[in-house]
Motif scaffolding. Structure first.
Motif, PDB file in Angstrom:
ATOM      1  N   GLY A   1      30.358 -11.549  73.826  1.00  0.00           N
ATOM      2  CA  GLY A   1      31.342 -12.003  73.880  1.00  0.00           C
ATOM      3  C   GLY A   1      31.568 -13.575  75.105  1.00  0.00           C
ATOM      4  N   ASN A   2      29.845 -12.683  75.642  1.00  0.00           N
ATOM      5  CA  ASN A   2      28.907 -13.522  76.826  1.00  0.00           C
ATOM      6  C   ASN A   2      28.108 -13.977  76.200  1.00  0.00           C
ATOM      7  N   VAL A   3      28.474 -15.425  75.925  1.00  0.00           N
ATOM      8  CA  VAL A   3      27.216 -15.972  75.020  1.00  0.00           C
ATOM      9  C   VAL A   3      26.423 -17.626  75.389  1.00  0.00           C
TER      10      VAL A   3
ATOM     11  N   VAL B   1      24.025 -18.335  78.009  1.00  0.00           N
ATOM     12  CA  VAL B   1      22.317 -17.814  77.930  1.00  0.00           C
ATOM     13  C   VAL B   1      22.758 -18.006  79.661  1.00  0.00           C
ATOM     14  N   GLU B   2      23.641 -19.071  80.924  1.00  0.00           N
ATOM     15  CA  GLU B   2      23.138 -18.814  82.357  1.00  0.00           C
ATOM     16  C   GLU B   2      23.803 -17.383  82.459  1.00  0.00           C
ATOM     17  N   ASN B   3      24.862 -16.702  82.124  1.00  0.00           N
ATOM     18  CA  ASN B   3      25.509 -16.185  82.471  1.00  0.00           C
ATOM     19  C   ASN B   3      24.463 -14.453  81.917  1.00  0.00           C
ATOM     20  N   ILE B   4      23.829 -15.084  80.798  1.00  0.00           N
ATOM     21  CA  ILE B   4      22.974 -13.742  80.627  1.00  0.00           C
ATOM     22  C   ILE B   4      21.667 -13.350  81.183  1.00  0.00           C
ATOM     23  N   ALA B   5      21.271 -14.463  81.425  1.00  0.00           N
ATOM     24  CA  ALA B   5      20.238 -14.995  82.775  1.00  0.00           C
ATOM     25  C   ALA B   5      20.680 -13.958  84.068  1.00  0.00           C
ATOM     26  N   ALA B   6      21.836 -14.145  83.854  1.00  0.00           N
ATOM     27  CA  ALA B   6      22.215 -13.863  85.646  1.00  0.00           C
ATOM     28  C   ALA B   6      22.609 -12.702  85.900  1.00  0.00           C
TER      29      ALA B   6
ATOM     30  N   TYR C   1      25.975 -18.118  69.654  1.00  0.00           N
ATOM     31  CA  TYR C   1      25.325 -16.768  69.459  1.00  0.00           C
ATOM     32  C   TYR C   1      26.402 -15.963  69.088  1.00  0.00           C
ATOM     33  N   SER C   2      26.033 -15.232  67.892  1.00  0.00           N
ATOM     34  CA  SER C   2      26.395 -14.104  67.611  1.00  0.00           C
ATOM     35  C   SER C   2      25.799 -13.759  66.919  1.00  0.00           C
TER      36      SER C   2
END
Length: 71
Positions: A25-27, A29-34, A62-63
């Motif tokens: 559920g982490n979709v 971009v900023e959270n994924i990058a960090a 994103y899914s």
């Protein structure tokens, strides 16, 4: 009809981690990058490649487009 997974010979550990994050559920971009420790630009590149490879879609966010046991 039998469905077969897309072969993941070119699936890097970073791409696998991104897929796991999207699955959870982490979709954003900023959270994924960090979380991964890469730039937002590199994250977008990985996401674009995953979409081209057929692993994800970005219809309103994103899914995964694959089954969980393919990861």
């Amino acid at each position: 009809m039998i469905e077969f997974p897309i072969l993941s010979f070119n699936l890097s550990p970073t791409k696998k981690l991104i897929l796991e994050m999207i699955q959870n559920g982490n979709v954003e971009v900023e959270n994924i990058a960090a979380t991964i420790g890469i730039s937002k630009g590199m994250t977008c590149n990985h996401l674009r490649e995953l979409k081209t490879m057929g692993y994800i879609s970005d219809d309103g966010g994103y899914s995964l487009t694959i089954r969980e046991n393919w990861l």
